[in-house]
Design an enzyme around this catalytic site. Sequence first.
Site, PDB file in Angstrom:
ATOM      1  N   HIS A 199     -11.459 -41.697 -31.948  1.00 53.76           N
ATOM      2  CA  HIS A 199     -11.996 -40.363 -32.252  1.00 53.76           C
ATOM      3  C   HIS A 199     -10.883 -39.332 -32.036  1.00 53.76           C
ATOM      4  O   HIS A 199     -10.061 -39.471 -31.122  1.00 53.76           O
ATOM      5  CB  HIS A 199     -13.192 -40.065 -31.338  1.00 53.76           C
ATOM      6  CG  HIS A 199     -13.948 -38.846 -31.781  1.00 53.76           C
ATOM      7  ND1 HIS A 199     -13.501 -37.577 -31.510  1.00 53.76           N
ATOM      8  CD2 HIS A 199     -15.080 -38.713 -32.505  1.00 53.76           C
ATOM      9  CE1 HIS A 199     -14.357 -36.707 -32.050  1.00 53.76           C
ATOM     10  NE2 HIS A 199     -15.321 -37.373 -32.648  1.00 53.76           N
ATOM     11  N   GLY A 205     -17.287 -29.652 -34.944  1.00 50.63           N
ATOM     12  CA  GLY A 205     -17.810 -28.646 -34.017  1.00 50.63           C
ATOM     13  C   GLY A 205     -17.554 -27.207 -34.455  1.00 50.63           C
ATOM     14  O   GLY A 205     -17.718 -26.282 -33.669  1.00 50.63           O
ATOM     15  N   SER A 248     -19.514 -31.410 -38.553  1.00 47.38           N
ATOM     16  CA  SER A 248     -20.545 -30.406 -38.827  1.00 47.38           C
ATOM     17  C   SER A 248     -21.622 -30.888 -39.799  1.00 47.38           C
ATOM     18  O   SER A 248     -22.113 -30.112 -40.620  1.00 47.38           O
ATOM     19  CB  SER A 248     -19.910 -29.095 -39.315  1.00 47.38           C
ATOM     20  OG  SER A 248     -19.072 -28.557 -38.301  1.00 47.38           O
ATOM     21  N   GLU A 279     -13.281 -38.041 -40.334  1.00 49.06           N
ATOM     22  CA  GLU A 279     -13.680 -36.802 -39.666  1.00 49.06           C
ATOM     23  C   GLU A 279     -12.527 -35.805 -39.695  1.00 49.06           C
ATOM     24  O   GLU A 279     -11.628 -35.876 -38.834  1.00 49.06           O
ATOM     25  CB  GLU A 279     -14.051 -37.082 -38.209  1.00 49.06           C
ATOM     26  CG  GLU A 279     -15.218 -38.019 -38.035  1.00 49.06           C
ATOM     27  CD  GLU A 279     -15.904 -37.826 -36.687  1.00 49.06           C
ATOM     28  OE1 GLU A 279     -17.098 -37.524 -36.702  1.00 49.06           O
ATOM     29  OE2 GLU A 279     -15.251 -37.928 -35.644  1.00 49.06           O
ATOM     30  N   ASN A 339     -23.064 -39.340 -32.162  1.00 46.92           N
ATOM     31  CA  ASN A 339     -22.053 -39.346 -31.095  1.00 46.92           C
ATOM     32  C   ASN A 339     -22.396 -38.209 -30.144  1.00 46.92           C
ATOM     33  O   ASN A 339     -22.169 -37.046 -30.457  1.00 46.92           O
ATOM     34  CB  ASN A 339     -20.659 -39.148 -31.715  1.00 46.92           C
ATOM     35  CG  ASN A 339     -19.570 -39.016 -30.650  1.00 46.92           C
ATOM     36  OD1 ASN A 339     -19.823 -39.255 -29.464  1.00 46.92           O
ATOM     37  ND2 ASN A 339     -18.373 -38.638 -31.072  1.00 46.92           N
ATOM     38  N   TRP A 340     -22.959 -38.579 -29.000  1.00 46.66           N
ATOM     39  CA  TRP A 340     -23.431 -37.545 -28.058  1.00 46.66           C
ATOM     40  C   TRP A 340     -22.290 -36.923 -27.265  1.00 46.66           C
ATOM     41  O   TRP A 340     -22.505 -35.961 -26.536  1.00 46.66           O
ATOM     42  CB  TRP A 340     -24.456 -38.146 -27.102  1.00 46.66           C
ATOM     43  CG  TRP A 340     -25.734 -38.573 -27.762  1.00 46.66           C
ATOM     44  CD1 TRP A 340     -26.092 -38.399 -29.090  1.00 46.66           C
ATOM     45  CD2 TRP A 340     -26.846 -39.221 -27.142  1.00 46.66           C
ATOM     46  NE1 TRP A 340     -27.340 -38.913 -29.312  1.00 46.66           N
ATOM     47  CE2 TRP A 340     -27.830 -39.422 -28.133  1.00 46.66           C
ATOM     48  CE3 TRP A 340     -27.106 -39.652 -25.838  1.00 46.66           C
ATOM     49  CZ2 TRP A 340     -29.057 -40.031 -27.867  1.00 46.66           C
ATOM     50  CZ3 TRP A 340     -28.322 -40.262 -25.559  1.00 46.66           C
ATOM     51  CH2 TRP A 340     -29.280 -40.446 -26.565  1.00 46.66           C
ATOM     52  N   LYS A 341     -21.106 -37.504 -27.363  1.00 48.19           N
ATOM     53  CA  LYS A 341     -19.944 -37.005 -26.612  1.00 48.19           C
ATOM     54  C   LYS A 341     -20.313 -36.903 -25.119  1.00 48.19           C
ATOM     55  O   LYS A 341     -21.110 -37.700 -24.632  1.00 48.19           O
ATOM     56  CB  LYS A 341     -19.440 -35.697 -27.219  1.00 48.19           C
ATOM     57  CG  LYS A 341     -19.173 -35.857 -28.729  1.00 48.19           C
ATOM     58  CD  LYS A 341     -18.432 -34.722 -29.354  1.00 48.19           C
ATOM     59  CE  LYS A 341     -18.252 -35.005 -30.849  1.00 48.19           C
ATOM     60  NZ  LYS A 341     -17.445 -34.001 -31.528  1.00 48.19           N
ATOM     61  N   GLY A 390     -22.111 -35.242 -34.464  1.00 48.31           N
ATOM     62  CA  GLY A 390     -21.927 -34.787 -33.092  1.00 48.31           C
ATOM     63  C   GLY A 390     -23.079 -33.886 -32.682  1.00 48.31           C
ATOM     64  O   GLY A 390     -24.173 -34.345 -32.345  1.00 48.31           O
ATOM     65  N   GLY A 391     -22.855 -32.576 -32.730  1.00 48.54           N
ATOM     66  CA  GLY A 391     -23.812 -31.588 -32.234  1.00 48.54           C
ATOM     67  C   GLY A 391     -25.244 -31.812 -32.691  1.00 48.54           C
ATOM     68  O   GLY A 391     -26.176 -31.763 -31.877  1.00 48.54           O
ATOM     69  N   GLU A 429     -10.886 -36.534 -30.695  1.00 49.49           N
ATOM     70  CA  GLU A 429     -10.845 -35.957 -29.341  1.00 49.49           C
ATOM     71  C   GLU A 429     -10.104 -36.878 -28.389  1.00 49.49           C
ATOM     72  O   GLU A 429      -9.381 -36.425 -27.498  1.00 49.49           O
ATOM     73  CB  GLU A 429     -12.281 -35.654 -28.868  1.00 49.49           C
ATOM     74  CG  GLU A 429     -12.843 -34.437 -29.589  1.00 49.49           C
ATOM     75  CD  GLU A 429     -14.346 -34.416 -29.758  1.00 49.49           C
ATOM     76  OE1 GLU A 429     -15.063 -35.152 -29.062  1.00 49.49           O
ATOM     77  OE2 GLU A 429     -14.813 -33.642 -30.637  1.00 49.49           O
TER      78      GLU A 429
END
Length: 260
Positions: free
Chosen positions: A102, A180, A220, A174, A12-14, A241-242, A104
Amino acid sequence: MPAKRKPLISGNWKMNLNHFEAIQIVQKLSYLLKKDDYAAVDVTVHPPFTDLRSIQTVLESDRIPVGLGAQNCHWEEKGAFTGEVSPAMLAKLNVGHVITGHSERRQLFCETDEDVNRKVKAILKYGMTPILCCGETLEEREAGTTEEKVSSQVRAGLAGVGADQVATLVIAYEPIWAIGTGRNATPEDAQAVCKAIRGVVSEEAGTEAGSSVRIQYGGSVKGANAAELLAQADIDGALVGGASLDPEDFARIVQSAHSA
Ligand code: 13P
């Protein structure tokens, strides 16, 4: 013991990477991943909307067996919804998986369980697979209400979806406090919640759907901690993510899903 489901590792590149940067990441990833990786693990990338067409072209012209995913969509096919993207538009780009609900989006864009349920149904209607996200806040974890929260999000997300379709979808657990932050859930804690989610799916849609549904852990995940998370009985993959912005670390995560 039944065989474990094929792992699904999703990046997930956001809101990161323009379409030029995105192409570079996918090309680097395609050098790092080998036939054995694709045979053992399903891999998807979820770029921002503006990158989708470029990434579709690269994946198809270079025959890279990475699935194209999106991060969100509206539930209507078309109409006066300024700023939204429809599931029909994504399906036309050969998008296979769409993240929905998600944390977010729930927290920053006020998405409700009802919205998420409409999106799940719309994504399925257009032949794509939802990745339905759920997860608790730190306060909920400390109050001991994790399973209650996650179960209610999953039940609401799946409301009115047929058992045969539930069997095909993906649920991503999640924990919000792990996103993050560099602080992942322990493999045992993540396993306990993923097992509970599978139980909820079995209650809602039958044991066959419960044993078929793929459940990812997200929060993470990195090359260094993926193997022990993916080795858990009810964890069938990761929503990353990251670390998915770094092709080398993302490839390490995919490769650690082999032995799991
Ligand atoms: P991080 O891997 O950066 O913690 O993000 C997890 C996530 O939100 C994936 O959807």
